[in-house]
Design an enzyme around this catalytic site. Structure first.
Site, short mmCIF file in Angstrom:
data_model
loop_
_atom_site.label_atom_id
_atom_site.label_comp_id
_atom_site.label_asym_id
_atom_site.label_seq_id
_atom_site.Cartn_x
_atom_site.Cartn_y
_atom_site.Cartn_z
N ASP A 115 4.53 1.39 10.10
CA ASP A 115 4.83 2.15 8.89
C ASP A 115 5.67 1.29 7.95
OD1 ASP A 115 4.82 5.05 7.69
OD2 ASP A 115 6.88 4.33 7.45
N ASN A 123 7.39 2.90 -4.42
CA ASN A 123 6.47 3.37 -5.47
C ASN A 123 7.23 3.96 -6.65
OD1 ASN A 123 3.82 2.73 -4.88
ND2 ASN A 123 3.49 4.54 -3.61
N HIS A 128 2.97 2.55 -8.90
CA HIS A 128 1.91 2.59 -7.90
C HIS A 128 1.11 1.29 -7.85
CE1 HIS A 128 2.40 6.75 -6.63
NE2 HIS A 128 2.61 7.07 -7.90
N ASP A 132 0.47 -0.67 -4.50
CA ASP A 132 -0.83 -1.10 -3.98
C ASP A 132 -0.80 -2.57 -3.58
OD1 ASP A 132 -1.83 1.41 -4.36
OD2 ASP A 132 -2.97 0.93 -6.17
N GLU A 158 0.83 4.68 3.86
CA GLU A 158 1.47 3.39 4.12
C GLU A 158 1.52 3.07 5.60
OE1 GLU A 158 4.89 6.43 3.85
OE2 GLU A 158 2.87 6.15 3.06
#
Length: 243
Positions: A115, A123, A128, A132, A158
């Protein structure tokens, strides 16, 4: 035909036209006999099948293109669009296969649940698009830091999973620490990212029913992941399978 074993035959033949192009024909030959059965003469019929051959060859080429396209679609269907690692659906099938292999061959199977730490905050702070990029960088690092026969997949959001065939608990812990350090060293992002890792191992002598149950391995790895988060994140924890 002259020996009386057959009266006709057919064969495809290729000729070269005087201008150089190929002419395909279907040659049909039959044997006419005298009243006493002795051979009298051959009758040969030549039918131009060049167009049929062209259509058949085009059909084969089209079929080949479709087969390639289908293979590409199958490959893409099993990939996560953002990170290009295996997606969850494909991973679930692969996990079943590896569990069956471990049971058949009597080898351990380990799973890492990974994780990205505080990814929502990442974010929120950097957007975002940068998030990414971070996920893509983590995915590349997990792949490059794994063995060729290991399986890396995006499990959701994630969260990633790394499947380690023929790997015991000690080997899984070593692999997890190696990947954790590699992710910590990723540069070029808005800020450093870290991961928490939960390890679980299914031993070769584990209960047969458990070795055929993917949920047992996933649940143990997930339990270990929560332990890593509770320990402050950016660390590795291991869990024992419940038998």
């Amino acid at each position: 035909m002259l020996e009386g074993k057959r009266n006709t035959y057919q064969m495809e033949k290729r000729y070269f036209h005087k201008d150089g192009h190929v002419v395909w024909v279907l040659l049909s030959v039959s044997l006419a006999r005298n009243e006493d059965g002795s051979p009298r003469y051959f009758i040969s019929q030549i039918h131009d099948i060049t167009e049929q051959k062209r259509l058949v060859e085009e059909l084969y080429r089209e079929r080949s293109r479709l087969q390639i396209a289908n293979r590409n679609l199958q490959r893409l269907a099993g990939r996560d669009a953002l990170t290009q690692v295996m997606n969850r659906l494909a991973f679930d099938e692969r996990l079943k296969e590896e569990l069956s292999r471990a049971r058949r061959e009597g080898t351990p199977l380990s799973l890492l649940m990974v994780d990205v730490d505080h990814f929502k905050r990442f974010n929120d702070e950097h957007g975002h698009a940068e998030g990414d990029r971070a996920l893509q960088a983590v995915a590349r690092t997990l792949v490059s830091g794994s063995r060729e026969h290991d399986v890396v997949a995006r499990y959701g959001g994630e969260e990633f999973v790394v499947l380690l065939p023929a790997t015991d608990a000690v080997g899984a812990r070593v692999a997890a620490e190696r990947l954790r350090r590699a992710v910590e060293e990723i540069d070029g992002l808005a800020r450093r990212v870290t991961i928490s890792v939960g390890c679980a191992t299914l031993l070769a002598d584990a209960e047969s029913r458990r070795r055929g149950d993917p949920s047992a391995l996933l649940a143990a790895a997930d339990q270990a992941l929560y332990a890593a988060k509770n320990a402050g994140r950016n660390c590795v924890r291991s869990a024992e399978l419940q038998t």
